[in-house]
Design a protein around this motif. Structure first.
Motif: not given
Length: 126
Positions: A60, A49, A70, A55, A79-81, A72, A36, A96
């Motif tokens: 960061y 991040a 973060l 993972s 993928v999330y933040l 995934r 990100w 992203c």
């Protein structure tokens, strides 16, 4: 061709939370380091991040450590933040990105990321 699509941005007050999502299509997300980045008005794009393919390693930006997470999900190609305790200085367009060299370790330099989403605006009011 890998396609990335961000969502989840919005306007929040300082101290609140947001979760950004990135949907990955057109490729095997497990093959890429995912990151990100963000770009505030009048500034260059900044690393936020990134996570290795499994993972195991997550990097960061110092200013977001302890507030952003973060995550995934390679199975769902997402993928999330997660962003907590947001501050006005977090206001930016968030992107992203996928590192197309598929390194083992996540990298912070923008030049390594060959696939980008269109961005989602996050605005934090004081």
């Amino acid at each position: 061709q890998v396609h990335l699509a961000e969502s989840g941005g919005g306007l929040v007050q300082a101290g609140q939370s947001l979760m950004l999502s990135c949907a990955v299509s057109g490729g095997n997300v497990s093959a890429y380091v995912m990151g990100w980045f963000r770009q505030a008005p009048g500034q260059g794009r900044e690393f936020v991040a990134a996570a290795s393919r499994d993972s195991e390693y997550i990097e960061y930006l110092d200013r977001v450590k302890g507030r952003f997470t973060l995550v995934r999900d390679n199975f769902l190609h997402m993928v999330y933040l997660q962003m907590n305790s947001l501050k006005p200085e977090d206001t930016a367009v968030y992107y992203c990105a996928a590192d197309w060299d598929a390194p083992t370790m996540p990298r912070k330099e923008e030049r390594h990321y060959g696939y980008w989403g269109q961005g989602t605006q996050v605005t934090v009011s004081s």
